[in-house]
Scaffold this motif. Structure first.
Motif, PDB file in Angstrom:
ATOM      1  N   LEU A 116       0.697  -1.357  -0.231  1.00  0.00           N
ATOM      2  CA  LEU A 116      -0.112   0.151  -0.137  1.00  0.00           C
ATOM      3  C   LEU A 116       0.697   1.240   0.133  1.00  0.00           C
ATOM      4  O   LEU A 116       0.662   2.188  -0.702  1.00  0.00           O
ATOM      5  CB  LEU A 116      -1.132   0.058   1.423  1.00  0.00           C
ATOM      6  N   CYS A 119       4.134   0.855  -3.203  1.00  0.00           N
ATOM      7  CA  CYS A 119       3.834   0.659  -4.597  1.00  0.00           C
ATOM      8  C   CYS A 119       2.424   1.869  -4.968  1.00  0.00           C
ATOM      9  O   CYS A 119       2.498   2.499  -5.881  1.00  0.00           O
ATOM     10  CB  CYS A 119       3.448  -0.701  -5.029  1.00  0.00           C
ATOM     11  N   CYS A 120       1.263   1.300  -4.060  1.00  0.00           N
ATOM     12  CA  CYS A 120       0.240   1.914  -4.412  1.00  0.00           C
ATOM     13  C   CYS A 120       0.155   3.482  -4.330  1.00  0.00           C
ATOM     14  O   CYS A 120      -0.595   4.181  -5.236  1.00  0.00           O
ATOM     15  CB  CYS A 120      -1.247   1.220  -3.540  1.00  0.00           C
ATOM     16  N   THR A 124       2.733   5.023  -7.711  1.00  0.00           N
ATOM     17  CA  THR A 124       1.572   5.605  -8.450  1.00  0.00           C
ATOM     18  C   THR A 124       2.019   7.222  -8.545  1.00  0.00           C
ATOM     19  O   THR A 124       1.750   7.728  -9.503  1.00  0.00           O
ATOM     20  CB  THR A 124       0.356   5.379  -7.862  1.00  0.00           C
ATOM     21  N   SER A 157       3.754   0.524 -10.332  1.00  0.00           N
ATOM     22  CA  SER A 157       2.446   0.959  -9.603  1.00  0.00           C
ATOM     23  C   SER A 157       1.236  -0.206 -10.035  1.00  0.00           C
ATOM     24  O   SER A 157       0.635  -0.554  -9.251  1.00  0.00           O
ATOM     25  CB  SER A 157       1.763   2.052 -10.250  1.00  0.00           C
ATOM     26  N   GLY A 160       1.726  -2.874  -7.877  1.00  0.00           N
ATOM     27  CA  GLY A 160       1.163  -2.672  -6.235  1.00  0.00           C
ATOM     28  C   GLY A 160      -0.208  -2.997  -6.135  1.00  0.00           C
ATOM     29  O   GLY A 160      -0.741  -3.789  -5.172  1.00  0.00           O
ATOM     30  N   TRP A 161      -1.181  -2.513  -7.175  1.00  0.00           N
ATOM     31  CA  TRP A 161      -2.429  -2.415  -6.901  1.00  0.00           C
ATOM     32  C   TRP A 161      -2.971  -3.981  -7.181  1.00  0.00           C
ATOM     33  O   TRP A 161      -3.833  -4.375  -6.470  1.00  0.00           O
ATOM     34  CB  TRP A 161      -3.485  -1.644  -7.952  1.00  0.00           C
ATOM     35  N   ILE A 241      -5.332   7.950  -7.103  1.00  0.00           N
ATOM     36  CA  ILE A 241      -5.205   6.855  -5.953  1.00  0.00           C
ATOM     37  C   ILE A 241      -6.323   6.773  -4.751  1.00  0.00           C
ATOM     38  O   ILE A 241      -6.649   5.724  -4.431  1.00  0.00           O
ATOM     39  CB  ILE A 241      -4.059   7.728  -4.979  1.00  0.00           C
ATOM     40  N   ARG A 244      -9.063   4.521  -6.533  1.00  0.00           N
ATOM     41  CA  ARG A 244      -8.631   3.216  -6.338  1.00  0.00           C
ATOM     42  C   ARG A 244      -8.853   2.303  -5.127  1.00  0.00           C
ATOM     43  O   ARG A 244      -9.154   1.214  -4.811  1.00  0.00           O
ATOM     44  CB  ARG A 244      -7.005   2.969  -6.925  1.00  0.00           C
TER      45      ARG A 244
END
Length: 268
Positions: A116, A119-120, A124, A157, A160-161, A241, A244
């Protein structure tokens, strides 16, 4: 192909311009170096719990990407002002923004927090930041570095998601609540580090346009203004972000409003 750092023509640019850009490139090198550390810890933890090999394989590639990014950014700084001056600039060892992975079943929640954060949110935000640099950078060597890193950040990115989506159903109820609290704390931390010292209220109603430079514009060596950094950060939060996180079931707007909270206690 590796950028032609030896072909960079220092004499074309004023020293102060090169120093400004060099400081930004070295800061990026430190950030990328930290990512090597963070992804290495995550790879070890996911391997220990027997995560799917496609995840561990992707993480291994992310680590080599980040190590290459460190080289690219530091070499660009050296091309700008020389090895000796760069050696005198601040360089602190990386410290991950999370504790070491636990040795118990809580490692999945720990991994979700790492993904989280790193990456996220982190990767991002990097995507539009490097896209803005690609738009304004005029020197061909610096632009080559920007383009190489920009392409990787998009893939990081996405990883990560996808990884967070895989992890969330495997968390216990108290772990999911803890992760929600961590999100609020993470958002506050990223605001402090990515807003370039600018307050959100100072940006409201003020448009920032990132466009290709005119023919007679001053040269750009891969550097940006604080206002652009801050605007890109807040815009990415709002339009990418937070939506998402909402789609994954988080109360993202609630987390944003609570972002000044203290760090949640560790899971036991």
């Amino acid at each position: 192909p590796w950028p032609d750092f030896d072909g960079f023509e220092r004499a074309r640019y004023p020293l102060e311009l090169r120093r400004t850009a060099a400081r930004q490139w070295l800061r990026r090198a430190r950030e990328e170096y930290g990512s090597v550390h963070e992804f290495s810890l995550l790879l070890g933890a996911l391997t220990r719990i027997g995560a799917p090999t496609e995840w561990t394989g992707m993480l291994a590639r992310l680590i080599t990407d980040e190590a290459r990014h460190v080289e690219l950014c530091r070499n660009m700084a050296c091309a700008l002002v020389g090895d000796e001056e760069v050696a005198g600039m601040e360089w602190t060892p990386p410290t991950p923004p999370f504790p070491a992975p636990p040795e118990n079943e809580r490692v999945l929640a720990w991994a979700a927090d790492v993904v989280l954060c790193t990456c996220c949110i982190g990767e991002t935000v990097s995507v539009p930041l490097y896209e803005s640099l690609a738009t304004v950078t005029t020197d061909s060597v610096a632009r080559s570095v920007v383009d190489q890193i920009r392409r990787d950040e998009l893939l990081h990115s996405r990883f990560g998601w996808d990884a967070l989506e895989w992890l969330l159903p495997r968390l216990k109820e108290d772990e999911r609540a803890w992760l929600e609290a961590r999100l609020a704390w993470r958002l506050g931390g990223f605001e402090r580090s990515c807003s370039a010292g600018m307050d959100l209220k100072d940006l409201i109603g003020k448009e920032v346009v990132v466009s290709p430079p005119e023919e007679d514009a001053p040269p750009n060596l891969g550097h940006q203004t604080a206002r652009v950094y801050a605007t890109v950060f807040y815009a990415t939060l709002e339009h990418d972000i937070l939506p998402r996180f909402e789609a994954l079931g988080f109360d993202a707007m609630g987390a944003w409003q609570a972002r000044a909270q203290k760090m949640p206690a560790p899971l036991t």
